[in-house]
Design a protein around this motif. Sequence first.
Motif, PDB file in Angstrom:
ATOM      1  N   ASP A  45      -2.118  -1.859  -0.284  1.00 57.33           N
ATOM      2  CA  ASP A  45      -0.779  -1.346  -0.601  1.00 57.33           C
ATOM      3  C   ASP A  45      -0.491  -0.073   0.200  1.00 57.33           C
ATOM      4  OD1 ASP A  45       0.004  -3.351  -2.327  1.00 57.33           O
ATOM      5  OD2 ASP A  45      -0.907  -2.398  -4.064  1.00 57.33           O
ATOM      6  N   LEU A  49       2.714   0.689   2.499  1.00 58.24           N
ATOM      7  CA  LEU A  49       3.582   1.883   2.451  1.00 58.24           C
ATOM      8  C   LEU A  49       3.821   2.408   3.873  1.00 58.24           C
ATOM      9  CD1 LEU A  49       2.091   3.887  -0.584  1.00 58.24           C
ATOM     10  CD2 LEU A  49       4.276   2.696  -0.510  1.00 58.24           C
ATOM     11  N   HIS A  71      -8.891  -5.455  -2.327  1.00 56.46           N
ATOM     12  CA  HIS A  71      -8.578  -6.140  -3.578  1.00 56.46           C
ATOM     13  C   HIS A  71      -7.083  -6.469  -3.603  1.00 56.46           C
ATOM     14  CE1 HIS A  71      -6.794  -2.390  -4.900  1.00 56.46           C
ATOM     15  NE2 HIS A  71      -7.817  -1.819  -4.311  1.00 56.46           N
ATOM     16  N   PHE A  74      -0.229  -4.943  -4.855  1.00 60.29           N
ATOM     17  CA  PHE A  74       1.089  -5.268  -5.381  1.00 60.29           C
ATOM     18  C   PHE A  74       2.019  -5.740  -4.293  1.00 60.29           C
ATOM     19  CE2 PHE A  74       2.321  -5.189  -9.578  1.00 60.29           C
ATOM     20  CZ  PHE A  74       1.134  -4.880 -10.181  1.00 60.29           C
ATOM     21  N   TYR A  75       1.926  -5.051  -3.170  1.00 61.76           N
ATOM     22  CA  TYR A  75       2.785  -5.428  -2.050  1.00 61.76           C
ATOM     23  C   TYR A  75       2.059  -6.411  -1.128  1.00 61.76           C
ATOM     24  CZ  TYR A  75       5.348  -1.309  -3.621  1.00 61.76           C
ATOM     25  OH  TYR A  75       6.037  -0.396  -4.369  1.00 61.76           O
ATOM     26  N   ASN A 122       7.478   3.805  -3.545  1.00 60.42           N
ATOM     27  CA  ASN A 122       6.743   4.016  -4.801  1.00 60.42           C
ATOM     28  C   ASN A 122       7.354   5.137  -5.639  1.00 60.42           C
ATOM     29  OD1 ASN A 122       4.805   2.051  -4.704  1.00 60.42           O
ATOM     30  ND2 ASN A 122       3.145   3.384  -4.029  1.00 60.42           N
ATOM     31  N   GLU A 123       7.323   6.370  -5.108  1.00 59.84           N
ATOM     32  CA  GLU A 123       7.740   7.509  -5.931  1.00 59.84           C
ATOM     33  C   GLU A 123       7.850   8.794  -5.129  1.00 59.84           C
ATOM     34  OE1 GLU A 123       4.179   7.806  -4.865  1.00 59.84           O
ATOM     35  OE2 GLU A 123       3.870   6.670  -6.688  1.00 59.84           O
ATOM     36  N   SER A 158       8.929  -0.930  -8.506  1.00 62.04           N
ATOM     37  CA  SER A 158       7.693  -1.480  -7.909  1.00 62.04           C
ATOM     38  C   SER A 158       6.615  -0.404  -7.795  1.00 62.04           C
ATOM     39  CB  SER A 158       7.972  -2.126  -6.545  1.00 62.04           C
ATOM     40  OG  SER A 158       8.496  -1.189  -5.650  1.00 62.04           O
ATOM     41  N   GLY A 159       7.008   0.862  -7.783  1.00 59.03           N
ATOM     42  CA  GLY A 159       6.018   1.945  -7.789  1.00 59.03           C
ATOM     43  C   GLY A 159       5.501   2.234  -9.193  1.00 59.03           C
ATOM     44  N   THR A 161       3.634   0.597 -11.015  1.00 58.51           N
ATOM     45  CA  THR A 161       2.228   0.209 -11.212  1.00 58.51           C
ATOM     46  C   THR A 161       1.282   1.158 -10.467  1.00 58.51           C
ATOM     47  OG1 THR A 161       2.552  -1.317  -9.372  1.00 58.51           O
ATOM     48  CG2 THR A 161       2.658  -2.249 -11.582  1.00 58.51           C
ATOM     49  N   ALA A 162       1.841   2.161  -9.771  1.00 59.65           N
ATOM     50  CA  ALA A 162       1.009   3.081  -8.987  1.00 59.65           C
ATOM     51  C   ALA A 162       0.813   4.402  -9.754  1.00 59.65           C
ATOM     52  CB  ALA A 162       1.659   3.292  -7.613  1.00 59.65           C
ATOM     53  N   ALA A 166      -0.598   5.645 -13.918  1.00 62.13           N
ATOM     54  CA  ALA A 166      -1.687   6.575 -14.247  1.00 62.13           C
ATOM     55  C   ALA A 166      -1.172   7.739 -15.106  1.00 62.13           C
ATOM     56  CB  ALA A 166      -2.316   7.102 -12.960  1.00 62.13           C
ATOM     57  N   ASP A 223       5.836   8.905  -1.514  1.00 65.17           N
ATOM     58  CA  ASP A 223       4.830   7.858  -1.307  1.00 65.17           C
ATOM     59  C   ASP A 223       3.499   8.498  -0.884  1.00 65.17           C
ATOM     60  OD1 ASP A 223       6.612   5.957  -2.164  1.00 65.17           O
ATOM     61  OD2 ASP A 223       7.259   5.378  -0.165  1.00 65.17           O
ATOM     62  N   HIS A 224       3.112   8.373   0.386  1.00 60.90           N
ATOM     63  CA  HIS A 224       1.816   8.925   0.807  1.00 60.90           C
ATOM     64  C   HIS A 224       1.971  10.178   1.667  1.00 60.90           C
ATOM     65  CE1 HIS A 224       3.487   6.365   3.775  1.00 60.90           C
ATOM     66  NE2 HIS A 224       2.517   6.541   4.634  1.00 60.90           N
TER      67      HIS A 224
HETATM   68  P1  NAP Z   1      -4.610   6.446  -1.899  1.00 62.22           P
HETATM   69  O1  NAP Z   1      -4.835   7.629  -2.766  1.00 62.22           O
HETATM   70  O2  NAP Z   1      -5.558   6.156  -0.789  1.00 62.22           O
HETATM   71  O3  NAP Z   1      -4.515   5.099  -2.800  1.00 62.22           O
HETATM   72  C1  NAP Z   1      -3.843   5.035  -3.979  1.00 62.22           C
HETATM   73  C2  NAP Z   1      -4.076   3.687  -4.662  1.00 62.22           C
HETATM   74  O4  NAP Z   1      -2.814   3.251  -5.159  1.00 62.22           O
HETATM   75  C3  NAP Z   1      -4.637   2.594  -3.797  1.00 62.22           C
HETATM   76  O5  NAP Z   1      -5.598   1.880  -4.535  1.00 62.22           O
HETATM   77  C4  NAP Z   1      -3.419   1.731  -3.517  1.00 62.22           C
HETATM   78  O6  NAP Z   1      -3.744   0.367  -3.298  1.00 62.22           O
HETATM   79  C5  NAP Z   1      -2.674   1.861  -4.816  1.00 62.22           C
HETATM   80  N1  NAP Z   1      -1.240   1.580  -4.771  1.00 62.22           N
HETATM   81  C6  NAP Z   1      -0.306   1.989  -3.881  1.00 62.22           C
HETATM   82  N2  NAP Z   1       0.912   1.512  -4.233  1.00 62.22           N
HETATM   83  C7  NAP Z   1       0.722   0.784  -5.360  1.00 62.22           C
HETATM   84  C8  NAP Z   1       1.588   0.047  -6.211  1.00 62.22           C
HETATM   85  N3  NAP Z   1       2.905  -0.004  -5.969  1.00 62.22           N
HETATM   86  N4  NAP Z   1       1.063  -0.554  -7.307  1.00 62.22           N
HETATM   87  C9  NAP Z   1      -0.253  -0.482  -7.588  1.00 62.22           C
HETATM   88  N5  NAP Z   1      -1.134   0.193  -6.819  1.00 62.22           N
HETATM   89  C10 NAP Z   1      -0.643   0.830  -5.723  1.00 62.22           C
HETATM   90  O7  NAP Z   1      -3.138   6.603  -1.314  1.00 62.22           O
HETATM   91  P2  NAP Z   1      -2.284   5.621  -0.442  1.00 62.22           P
HETATM   92  O8  NAP Z   1      -3.010   4.345  -0.180  1.00 62.22           O
HETATM   93  O9  NAP Z   1      -1.719   6.370   0.704  1.00 62.22           O
HETATM   94  O10 NAP Z   1      -1.102   5.328  -1.477  1.00 62.22           O
HETATM   95  C11 NAP Z   1      -0.209   6.340  -1.889  1.00 62.22           C
HETATM   96  C12 NAP Z   1       0.090   6.060  -3.329  1.00 62.22           C
HETATM   97  O11 NAP Z   1      -1.020   6.465  -4.114  1.00 62.22           O
HETATM   98  C13 NAP Z   1       1.232   6.865  -3.895  1.00 62.22           C
HETATM   99  O12 NAP Z   1       2.473   6.269  -3.627  1.00 62.22           O
HETATM  100  C14 NAP Z   1       0.896   6.917  -5.369  1.00 62.22           C
HETATM  101  O13 NAP Z   1       1.576   5.926  -6.092  1.00 62.22           O
HETATM  102  C15 NAP Z   1      -0.585   6.599  -5.429  1.00 62.22           C
HETATM  103  N6  NAP Z   1      -1.289   7.682  -6.119  1.00 62.22           N
HETATM  104  C16 NAP Z   1      -1.874   7.379  -7.315  1.00 62.22           C
HETATM  105  C17 NAP Z   1      -2.509   8.373  -8.045  1.00 62.22           C
HETATM  106  C18 NAP Z   1      -3.119   7.993  -9.364  1.00 62.22           C
HETATM  107  O14 NAP Z   1      -3.078   6.807  -9.727  1.00 62.22           O
HETATM  108  N7  NAP Z   1      -3.652   8.953 -10.102  1.00 62.22           N
HETATM  109  C19 NAP Z   1      -2.550   9.676  -7.579  1.00 62.22           C
HETATM  110  C20 NAP Z   1      -1.942   9.957  -6.363  1.00 62.22           C
HETATM  111  C21 NAP Z   1      -1.295   8.938  -5.638  1.00 62.22           C
HETATM  112  P3  NAP Z   1      -4.572  -0.148  -2.010  1.00 62.22           P
HETATM  113  O15 NAP Z   1      -6.011   0.167  -2.296  1.00 62.22           O
HETATM  114  O16 NAP Z   1      -4.300  -1.625  -2.006  1.00 62.22           O
HETATM  115  O17 NAP Z   1      -4.043   0.554  -0.798  1.00 62.22           O
END
Ligand code: NAP
Length: 268
Positions: A45, A49, A71, A74-75, A122-123, A158-159, A161-162, A166, A223-224
């Motif tokens: 995912d 992004l 694994h 979502f996208y 996402n957000e 769609s974001g 679930t990200a 949490a 997003d990222h």
């Molecule tokens: P990352 O920190 O390397 O990975 C974040 C995780 O979020 C990865 O496992 C990614 O899946 C998963 N993910 C991304 N979009 C998703 C969605 N729409 N639904 C379910 N899971 C999703 O960062 P990154 O790969 O650059 O992604 C940035 C995203 O990380 C941000 O948009 C934010 O949503 C998320 N994030 C989550 C947390 C948390 O859950 N505590 C904290 C900070 C940021 P893949 O392994 O398939 O890439």
Amino acid sequence: MRFAILSRSDNKSEVIKSRVKQYLTDFSLEYDEEKPELVISVGGDGTFLEAFHTYKHRLKDTAFIGVHTGHLGFYADWVPEEVEKLIIEIAKKPFEVVEYPLLDIKIHPVDSEQYQQFVALNEVSVKSIDSTVAMDVHIKGAHFERFRGDGLCVSTPSGSTAYNKALGGAILHPSLNALQITEMASINNRVYRTIGSPLILPKHHVCELLPLYHDRSMLITVDHNTEEYANIDRIECRVSDEKIRFARFRAFPFWKRVHDSFISDERT
Ligand code: NAP
């Protein structure tokens, strides 16, 4: 049809990228990284992004599809073993398009009318660097609450679930044109009070975050991508007029994806 492929750059993703590129070119499709009509993301995912942000300037003319090499994503919902099937589908017929809502973000500085505009798949999250964040939250132009805590997250369906998930937010079906606000560790006592629950706003309701202390730097992540800002008057969030377009070659209902990602991907 013109297509482009964006890979996570690990070995497995690169091998799949070159296979897909070769097969589609053999089917007389044109590889074009400048103006693709179809973008194939190979990775997770996170890679998806990246692909979205690379081509967000041409959302009306580009559809996206994701192959996952980790694994289930979502996208990214096609597995490497299905790549041949996917190639034949892409080559043989015009695809169906499914659209999901996006988030429009405008960051208005204190001393100028000129704002910066972003779009998120996402957000957007707003945090402070070294102390708690203090922001007034306005909804539809009216003061709603004064927030103090680690930060706020505003997500798309769609974001949801990200990061939103949490933070205890609800999972929203992407057919809903809405945004969701979640709190990060809000301070709640007799002095400070926030609603404490995630809020879901419809398309015509704008949410504005107004920092109380303009001189304090903040981290804003779309997003990222994270940037540090100071002297922000307000951050305006609304459901975007634009949508992301997914190329759909088979049914893969959203709730099945939620089930397979968070509960189990084994057939019962
Ligand atoms: P990352 O920190 O390397 O990975 C974040 C995780 O979020 C990865 O496992 C990614 O899946 C998963 N993910 C991304 N979009 C998703 C969605 N729409 N639904 C379910 N899971 C999703 O960062 P990154 O790969 O650059 O992604 C940035 C995203 O990380 C941000 O948009 C934010 O949503 C998320 N994030 C989550 C947390 C948390 O859950 N505590 C904290 C900070 C940021 P893949 O392994 O398939 O890439």
